[in-house]
Design a protein around this motif. Structure first.
Motif, PDB file in Angstrom:
ATOM      1  N   ILE A  54      -0.078 -31.414 -31.348  1.00 25.96           N
ATOM      2  CA  ILE A  54      -0.985 -31.391 -32.486  1.00 25.96           C
ATOM      3  C   ILE A  54      -0.977 -29.991 -33.080  1.00 25.96           C
ATOM      4  CG2 ILE A  54      -3.019 -30.804 -31.086  1.00 25.96           C
ATOM      5  CD1 ILE A  54      -4.651 -32.656 -32.955  1.00 25.96           C
TER       6      ILE A  54
ATOM      7  N   TYR B 175      -7.193 -34.765 -26.382  1.00 22.89           N
ATOM      8  CA  TYR B 175      -7.909 -34.490 -27.625  1.00 22.89           C
ATOM      9  C   TYR B 175      -7.951 -32.987 -27.910  1.00 22.89           C
ATOM     10  CZ  TYR B 175     -10.020 -39.142 -26.842  1.00 22.89           C
ATOM     11  OH  TYR B 175     -10.241 -40.487 -26.622  1.00 22.89           O
TER      12      TYR B 175
ATOM     13  N   ASN C 288     -10.557 -30.823 -30.363  1.00 23.97           N
ATOM     14  CA  ASN C 288     -11.732 -30.912 -31.244  1.00 23.97           C
ATOM     15  C   ASN C 288     -12.115 -32.363 -31.535  1.00 23.97           C
ATOM     16  OD1 ASN C 288     -11.598 -28.107 -31.343  1.00 23.97           O
ATOM     17  ND2 ASN C 288     -10.513 -28.081 -33.301  1.00 23.97           N
TER      18      ASN C 288
ATOM     19  N   GLN D 256     -10.153 -34.921 -31.730  1.00 22.88           N
ATOM     20  CA  GLN D 256      -9.086 -35.682 -32.377  1.00 22.88           C
ATOM     21  C   GLN D 256      -8.015 -36.040 -31.355  1.00 22.88           C
ATOM     22  OE1 GLN D 256      -7.196 -33.705 -35.678  1.00 22.88           O
ATOM     23  NE2 GLN D 256      -5.582 -35.245 -35.880  1.00 22.88           N
ATOM     24  N   GLN D 257      -7.759 -37.321 -31.155  1.00 18.77           N
ATOM     25  CA  GLN D 257      -6.740 -37.755 -30.204  1.00 18.77           C
ATOM     26  C   GLN D 257      -5.350 -37.366 -30.686  1.00 18.77           C
ATOM     27  OE1 GLN D 257      -6.916 -41.902 -28.962  1.00 18.77           O
ATOM     28  NE2 GLN D 257      -4.707 -41.981 -28.686  1.00 18.77           N
ATOM     29  N   PHE D 258      -4.521 -36.862 -29.746  1.00 19.27           N
ATOM     30  CA  PHE D 258      -3.147 -36.564 -30.126  1.00 19.27           C
ATOM     31  C   PHE D 258      -2.099 -37.049 -29.120  1.00 19.27           C
ATOM     32  CE2 PHE D 258      -4.407 -32.796 -27.724  1.00 19.27           C
ATOM     33  CZ  PHE D 258      -3.251 -32.410 -27.041  1.00 19.27           C
TER      34      PHE D 258
END
Length: 283
Positions: free
Chosen positions: A188, A217, A219, A221-223
């Protein structure tokens, strides 16, 4: 990681360090954390951490880890700073490994996280600098070889690049279950070298190892995500999702993946990794 004093801080970063405790999250109970309390320029709590010394002879890395506040120190602001230094032609750096271990529990979600930032040296001066926040299976401390012990890299970044990598390592066979030596990874983009929160969540609520998941994740947000069915072998999956694990924080220098420092690479606080807390939660 492909296992194989604050006096200097303020002029480099230009701002005071942050101070906070591990937060509360709905649906989760905080099981264990360290917020790195302590006076400026001290070693972190050695009841919680093994502070590593020596060159570990892995990955072709250059650094010698040193159990000294020059390389590993609490900031006085509830953070820990791991600092690589160049002395002549020799690199020293910091690595700490938790004495605490945990096992993701069947029928529950388990979450671990840490907020991390990097020193403010320009990215062009970070060739060969390799910070990481990761986990190893505790069985490696009891004779199991790597990578069969299991490894989960929650965050790695190299050469100052604004890319965070998350990776699983589990099987010694080249190109096998975990695609060694590279592992199964995702990445990410990071908005900056400033604070980002890196998290791993095990979901073992399904009652079926094949549908259990491990998710990365930044923050929130899944990556990246892997499942038991993707691994395809219950014993291997258990090394990642149902066995004791421990935390590692370190800054490596050089090695097979990032390459080696060049004439522009700078050490010191501007090349450091700073961590606000490390926390383990369970649903």
């Amino acid at each position: 990681m492909r296992f194989t004093s604050s006096i200097g801080l303020l002029p480099v970063l230009g701002t005071a360090v942050s101070a906070w405790d591990a937060p509360s999250y709905s649906g989760y109970t905080l099981v264990w954390s360290d917020n790195f309390a302590g006076p400026s320029g001290s070693l972190p709590n050695q009841n919680n951490w093994n502070i590593i010394s020596g060159n570990l002879g892995v990955n072709g890395e250059l650094e010698t880890y040193v159990a000294d506040p020059h390389e590993v120190q609490t900031s006085g602001g509830n953070t820990v700073q791991l600092v690589p230094w160049l002395d002549g032609s020799s690199w020293t750096s910091g690595r700490i490994e938790s004495k605490y271990t945990f096992t993701p529990q069947a029928g529950k979600k388990t979450m671990v996280e840490a907020p991390i930032r990097f020193g403010s040296n320009d990215i062009s001066t970070k060739q060969g600098i390799w910070p990481a926040f990761w986990l190893l299976g505790d069985s490696i401390r009891h004779g199991t070889a790597w990578p069969e012990c299991g490894e989960l890299d929650i965050l790695e970044t190299i050469d100052g690049q604004l890319t965070g990598y998350g990776t699983a390592h589990c099987d010694v066979t080249p190109g096998g279950i975990c695609n060694e030596p590279n592992g199964i990874g995702g990445s990410i983009g990071m908005p900056s070298q400033d604070w980002q929160t890196w998290r791993l969540v095990w979901d073992r609520t399904t009652g079926n190892w094949q549908t259990e998941t491990i998710t990365w994740y930044m923050n929130g947000q899944q990556f990246h995500q892997i499942s038991g069915s993707r691994i395809g072998d219950q014993n291997v999956w258990n090394s990642l999702a149902a066995s004791p694990l421990y935390f590692i924080l370190n800054v490596a220098v050089g090695g097979n993946w990032p390459g080696y420092p060049n004439s522009q690479t700078q050490g010191g606080y501007g090349a450091m990794m700073e961590v606000g807390y490390v926390a383990h939660y369970s649903s």
